[in-house]
Design an enzyme around this catalytic site. Sequence first.
Site, short mmCIF file in Angstrom:
data_model
loop_
_atom_site.label_atom_id
_atom_site.label_comp_id
_atom_site.label_asym_id
_atom_site.label_seq_id
_atom_site.Cartn_x
_atom_site.Cartn_y
_atom_site.Cartn_z
CG ASP A 6 -2.04 1.02 1.09
OD1 ASP A 6 -2.88 0.84 0.19
OD2 ASP A 6 -2.07 2.01 1.85
CB SER A 7 0.29 4.64 -1.27
OG SER A 7 -0.99 4.94 -0.75
CE1 TYR A 38 3.78 5.77 -3.08
CE2 TYR A 38 2.71 3.81 -3.99
CZ TYR A 38 3.77 4.40 -3.31
OH TYR A 38 4.81 3.62 -2.89
N GLY A 39 -1.58 9.39 -4.82
CA GLY A 39 -2.65 9.91 -5.67
C GLY A 39 -2.27 11.12 -6.51
CB CYS A 69 -2.34 1.31 -2.94
SG CYS A 69 -2.18 2.90 -3.76
CD GLU A 148 -3.22 9.99 4.93
OE1 GLU A 148 -2.26 10.74 5.14
OE2 GLU A 148 -3.12 8.85 4.43
CB CYS A 180 -9.54 6.03 -2.97
SG CYS A 180 -8.34 6.66 -1.78
CG HIS A 182 -7.26 7.14 2.55
ND1 HIS A 182 -6.27 6.46 1.88
CD2 HIS A 182 -6.63 7.84 3.53
CE1 HIS A 182 -5.10 6.75 2.43
NE2 HIS A 182 -5.29 7.59 3.43
N1 DGL Z 1 -3.71 4.29 -1.41
C1 DGL Z 1 -4.32 5.26 -2.29
C2 DGL Z 1 -5.47 4.59 -3.04
O1 DGL Z 1 -5.98 3.57 -2.62
C3 DGL Z 1 -4.82 6.47 -1.56
C4 DGL Z 1 -3.73 7.24 -0.82
C5 DGL Z 1 -2.68 7.81 -1.72
O2 DGL Z 1 -2.97 8.73 -2.50
O3 DGL Z 1 -1.55 7.34 -1.62
O4 DGL Z 1 -5.89 5.11 -4.05
#
Ligand code: DGL
Length: 259
Positions: A6-7, A38-39, A69, A148, A180, A182
């Site tokens: 995951d990011s 990462y988005g 992610c 977050e 996503c 989150h």
């Molecule tokens: N993990 C990213 C996703 O599921 C969300 C958080 C990020 O932008 O890193 O899209």
Amino acid sequence: MIGILDSGVGGMILARTIEMSLRAYPLLYLGDTAGGPYGSKSSEKIVRSAIKNTSLLIDNGARLILIACHCIASLATQTLRQQFSIPIVEVITPAVTEAARISRRGRIGIIGTPATINSGFYEKLLLEGDDSFKVFSKACPLLVPLVEEGWQNRRETKMILRRYLHSLRNHQLDSLILGCGHYGMIKNLIASRIGKKVQLVDPVEVTAVFLGNYLKEQGIILAGSHPPEQNRYYFTDITDSGQKIVDRIFDRHIDLRQI
Ligand code: DGL
């Protein structure tokens, strides 16, 4: 051992679900909090980090990779499958299958980060399954930082969400994919703002089921139950706010490890 890639912290919702539904399987999680979110990153950066972090998971004992992610899943799955010989499962395929199953009129919405939405990967998979689908995507760049920040219940978050969903509401969707990691933390807010007629597709729920079936089909069956406190959760950077989000997701204190 299942390696979850995951990011950052969002994939911990999926990790928690798997910890509860596939109790026999040891988990090793890697959240790239130092490199994320990462988005808003380029696809090159996301793919490069995904390769490096998949290697780390494998070096530490992972024998199957689960990409939690959506940014990594949409941009790096193909490269990871070419570069690594172990099975790689991701969150998007089960979500697409579910959306296709429940969408009677084939009007499907997707919300996600800019990286995921701009990749067009969700849309591609949906249309490969049925080219009569009408797919409507919306990038929602502010939602991850708001979640977050712990702003789930703030008026500002509700206003921003309403604005993001406004254009989708005109498309008479019959389902909306939460694209996503989150968004599981604001699922109820999204449900109430998109309207009752739209069914939400939560990739977390369907991925956990998909993974269980996949393990069975592959004959990777472990009996008994692995003590959850032995699962390892690695992060490339550990902060107080990250720790708080994780503890909230798990409803107990989790010892985050630095890698
Ligand atoms: N993990 C990213 C996703 O599921 C969300 C958080 C990020 O932008 O890193 O899209």
